[in-house]
Each structure stands twice: as C-alpha cells, then as structure tokens.
Design a protein around this motif. Structure first.
Motif, PDB file in Angstrom:
ATOM      1  N   ASP A  30       0.812  -1.225   0.000  1.00 22.72           N
ATOM      2  CA  ASP A  30       0.000   0.000   0.000  1.00 22.72           C
ATOM      3  C   ASP A  30       0.840   1.268   0.000  1.00 22.72           C
ATOM      4  O   ASP A  30       0.529   2.227  -0.695  1.00 22.72           O
ATOM      5  CB  ASP A  30      -0.939   0.015   1.209  1.00 22.72           C
ATOM      6  CG  ASP A  30      -2.048  -1.013   1.097  1.00 22.72           C
ATOM      7  OD1 ASP A  30      -2.316  -1.489  -0.027  1.00 22.72           O
ATOM      8  OD2 ASP A  30      -2.650  -1.337   2.138  1.00 22.72           O
ATOM      9  N   ARG A  34       0.680   4.042  -3.005  1.00 21.77           N
ATOM     10  CA  ARG A  34       0.315   5.443  -2.727  1.00 21.77           C
ATOM     11  C   ARG A  34       1.404   6.400  -3.182  1.00 21.77           C
ATOM     12  O   ARG A  34       1.126   7.465  -3.713  1.00 21.77           O
ATOM     13  CB  ARG A  34       0.035   5.639  -1.238  1.00 21.77           C
ATOM     14  CG  ARG A  34      -1.369   5.270  -0.841  1.00 21.77           C
ATOM     15  CD  ARG A  34      -1.724   5.774   0.547  1.00 21.77           C
ATOM     16  NE  ARG A  34      -0.772   5.371   1.572  1.00 21.77           N
ATOM     17  CZ  ARG A  34      -0.818   4.224   2.229  1.00 21.77           C
ATOM     18  NH1 ARG A  34      -1.752   3.349   1.967  1.00 21.77           N
ATOM     19  NH2 ARG A  34       0.083   3.952   3.148  1.00 21.77           N
ATOM     20  N   GLN A  37       1.082   6.685  -6.916  1.00 24.72           N
ATOM     21  CA  GLN A  37      -0.127   7.428  -7.265  1.00 24.72           C
ATOM     22  C   GLN A  37       0.059   8.924  -7.033  1.00 24.72           C
ATOM     23  O   GLN A  37      -0.372   9.738  -7.843  1.00 24.72           O
ATOM     24  CB  GLN A  37      -1.318   6.919  -6.451  1.00 24.72           C
ATOM     25  CG  GLN A  37      -1.790   5.558  -6.884  1.00 24.72           C
ATOM     26  CD  GLN A  37      -2.845   4.986  -5.946  1.00 24.72           C
ATOM     27  OE1 GLN A  37      -2.815   5.201  -4.751  1.00 24.72           O
ATOM     28  NE2 GLN A  37      -3.779   4.257  -6.522  1.00 24.72           N
ATOM     29  N   CYS A  45      -6.555   4.168 -16.765  1.00 26.32           N
ATOM     30  CA  CYS A  45      -7.234   2.990 -16.227  1.00 26.32           C
ATOM     31  C   CYS A  45      -7.818   2.227 -17.404  1.00 26.32           C
ATOM     32  O   CYS A  45      -8.921   2.505 -17.856  1.00 26.32           O
ATOM     33  CB  CYS A  45      -8.320   3.423 -15.254  1.00 26.32           C
ATOM     34  SG  CYS A  45      -7.706   4.473 -13.918  1.00 26.32           S
ATOM     35  N   GLU A  50     -12.587  -4.501 -14.661  1.00 24.57           N
ATOM     36  CA  GLU A  50     -12.705  -3.964 -13.298  1.00 24.57           C
ATOM     37  C   GLU A  50     -14.144  -4.127 -12.830  1.00 24.57           C
ATOM     38  O   GLU A  50     -15.078  -3.689 -13.491  1.00 24.57           O
ATOM     39  CB  GLU A  50     -12.299  -2.488 -13.282  1.00 24.57           C
ATOM     40  CG  GLU A  50     -12.411  -1.816 -11.943  1.00 24.57           C
ATOM     41  CD  GLU A  50     -11.379  -2.288 -10.936  1.00 24.57           C
ATOM     42  OE1 GLU A  50     -11.599  -2.089  -9.735  1.00 24.57           O
ATOM     43  OE2 GLU A  50     -10.355  -2.863 -11.337  1.00 24.57           O
ATOM     44  N   TRP A  52     -15.789  -2.890 -10.060  1.00 23.57           N
ATOM     45  CA  TRP A  52     -16.482  -1.695  -9.568  1.00 23.57           C
ATOM     46  C   TRP A  52     -15.752  -0.420  -9.927  1.00 23.57           C
ATOM     47  O   TRP A  52     -16.351   0.624 -10.049  1.00 23.57           O
ATOM     48  CB  TRP A  52     -16.676  -1.774  -8.055  1.00 23.57           C
ATOM     49  CG  TRP A  52     -17.406  -0.587  -7.535  1.00 23.57           C
ATOM     50  CD1 TRP A  52     -18.754  -0.358  -7.609  1.00 23.57           C
ATOM     51  CD2 TRP A  52     -16.850   0.562  -6.891  1.00 23.57           C
ATOM     52  NE1 TRP A  52     -19.066   0.855  -7.065  1.00 23.57           N
ATOM     53  CE2 TRP A  52     -17.903   1.446  -6.599  1.00 23.57           C
ATOM     54  CE3 TRP A  52     -15.560   0.928  -6.534  1.00 23.57           C
ATOM     55  CZ2 TRP A  52     -17.712   2.658  -5.963  1.00 23.57           C
ATOM     56  CZ3 TRP A  52     -15.370   2.146  -5.906  1.00 23.57           C
ATOM     57  CH2 TRP A  52     -16.444   2.981  -5.622  1.00 23.57           C
ATOM     58  N   GLY A  53     -14.483  -0.467 -10.088  1.00 26.36           N
ATOM     59  CA  GLY A  53     -13.730   0.734 -10.433  1.00 26.36           C
ATOM     60  C   GLY A  53     -12.902   1.273  -9.282  1.00 26.36           C
ATOM     61  O   GLY A  53     -12.690   2.470  -9.177  1.00 26.36           O
ATOM     62  N   HIS A  54     -12.442   0.394  -8.399  1.00 23.32           N
ATOM     63  CA  HIS A  54     -11.665   0.834  -7.244  1.00 23.32           C
ATOM     64  C   HIS A  54     -10.451   1.663  -7.638  1.00 23.32           C
ATOM     65  O   HIS A  54     -10.181   2.700  -7.031  1.00 23.32           O
ATOM     66  CB  HIS A  54     -11.198  -0.377  -6.406  1.00 23.32           C
ATOM     67  CG  HIS A  54     -12.309  -1.031  -5.682  1.00 23.32           C
ATOM     68  ND1 HIS A  54     -12.899  -2.176  -6.143  1.00 23.32           N
ATOM     69  CD2 HIS A  54     -12.946  -0.700  -4.540  1.00 23.32           C
ATOM     70  CE1 HIS A  54     -13.852  -2.530  -5.309  1.00 23.32           C
ATOM     71  NE2 HIS A  54     -13.905  -1.663  -4.331  1.00 23.32           N
ATOM     72  N   TYR A  55      -9.720   1.213  -8.637  1.00 26.23           N
ATOM     73  CA  TYR A  55      -8.499   1.946  -8.987  1.00 26.23           C
ATOM     74  C   TYR A  55      -8.818   3.296  -9.601  1.00 26.23           C
ATOM     75  O   TYR A  55      -8.028   4.228  -9.507  1.00 26.23           O
ATOM     76  CB  TYR A  55      -7.576   1.118  -9.882  1.00 26.23           C
ATOM     77  CG  TYR A  55      -8.072   0.864 -11.275  1.00 26.23           C
ATOM     78  CD1 TYR A  55      -7.485   1.498 -12.347  1.00 26.23           C
ATOM     79  CD2 TYR A  55      -9.126  -0.005 -11.519  1.00 26.23           C
ATOM     80  CE1 TYR A  55      -7.920   1.269 -13.637  1.00 26.23           C
ATOM     81  CE2 TYR A  55      -9.569  -0.230 -12.801  1.00 26.23           C
ATOM     82  CZ  TYR A  55      -8.974   0.408 -13.858  1.00 26.23           C
ATOM     83  OH  TYR A  55      -9.416   0.181 -15.120  1.00 26.23           O
ATOM     84  N   VAL A  57     -11.405   5.209  -8.546  1.00 25.22           N
ATOM     85  CA  VAL A  57     -11.694   6.023  -7.368  1.00 25.22           C
ATOM     86  C   VAL A  57     -10.397   6.393  -6.649  1.00 25.22           C
ATOM     87  O   VAL A  57     -10.241   7.521  -6.178  1.00 25.22           O
ATOM     88  CB  VAL A  57     -12.677   5.282  -6.436  1.00 25.22           C
ATOM     89  CG1 VAL A  57     -12.881   6.045  -5.136  1.00 25.22           C
ATOM     90  CG2 VAL A  57     -14.009   5.074  -7.143  1.00 25.22           C
ATOM     91  N   GLU A  58      -9.452   5.460  -6.575  1.00 27.63           N
ATOM     92  CA  GLU A  58      -8.149   5.774  -5.977  1.00 27.63           C
ATOM     93  C   GLU A  58      -7.466   6.899  -6.738  1.00 27.63           C
ATOM     94  O   GLU A  58      -6.929   7.835  -6.141  1.00 27.63           O
ATOM     95  CB  GLU A  58      -7.255   4.540  -5.975  1.00 27.63           C
ATOM     96  CG  GLU A  58      -7.684   3.471  -5.014  1.00 27.63           C
ATOM     97  CD  GLU A  58      -6.878   2.195  -5.158  1.00 27.63           C
ATOM     98  OE1 GLU A  58      -6.099   2.070  -6.134  1.00 27.63           O
ATOM     99  OE2 GLU A  58      -7.015   1.317  -4.296  1.00 27.63           O
ATOM    100  N   LEU A  77     -18.521   5.952 -13.725  1.00 29.52           N
ATOM    101  CA  LEU A  77     -17.899   6.741 -12.667  1.00 29.52           C
ATOM    102  C   LEU A  77     -17.483   8.079 -13.219  1.00 29.52           C
ATOM    103  O   LEU A  77     -17.032   8.946 -12.685  1.00 29.52           O
ATOM    104  CB  LEU A  77     -16.692   6.003 -12.075  1.00 29.52           C
ATOM    105  CG  LEU A  77     -17.005   4.640 -11.482  1.00 29.52           C
ATOM    106  CD1 LEU A  77     -15.718   3.949 -11.053  1.00 29.52           C
ATOM    107  CD2 LEU A  77     -17.928   4.771 -10.276  1.00 29.52           C
TER     108      LEU A  77
END
Length: 77
Positions: A30, A34, A37, A45, A50, A52-55, A57-58, A77
């Motif tokens: 992690d 971070r 990112q 992306c 995917e 739900w699309g976590h990456y 949202v990150e 999203l």
C-alpha cells in the motif's frame, strides 16, 4: 516518464523497452502504491474487467486526471 503497474506479466507488454518507461509487475504494498499514485498527475485505467472501479476512485482521490475505457462500470464513474 510512464510508470506501468500491473498484476501479472503480459507476454506482449514484456517486449516494450524504453528509457522513459518503468514497468512494475506484481503486487505493490500500500505504501509504495500510494507513493506512485501521488507522484503522477495522470492515471490511465485501461482494464476491461474492473468489477467496480476501485483503482479509478483511488486515482480520483489523488486528484489525478483519470482516463478510462468507455465500458461499464468505468464510464459510469
């Protein structure tokens, strides 16, 4: 500089070699994820699977310009 982060090796991508591309294959902890990112202004992306699309949202949480494919759920999203 382009940093590519991916879970597993793709035989086609392994042929890409350039001085300005850093390829990170495998899981990142992690803290390192971070750091990467936060070090980049753009997040591409490009996954078609995917859930739900976590990456995404990150990436948005890092205030990055986020580019995704036009497929659900990314385009929702």
């Amino acid at each position: 500089r382009l940093t590519v982060v991916q879970h597993s090796a793709d035989t086609n991508a392994s042929q890409i070699v350039a001085a300005n591309i850093e390829r990170r294959v495998g899981y990142l902890d992690d803290r390192e994820l971070r750091r990467l990112q936060n070090a980049n202004q753009f997040h591409l992306c490009l996954s078609l699977t995917e859930g739900w699309g976590h990456y995404i949202v990150e990436a948005l949480g890092m205030r990055a310009i986020t580019v995704a494919v036009d497929a659900a759920p990314m385009n929702e999203l």
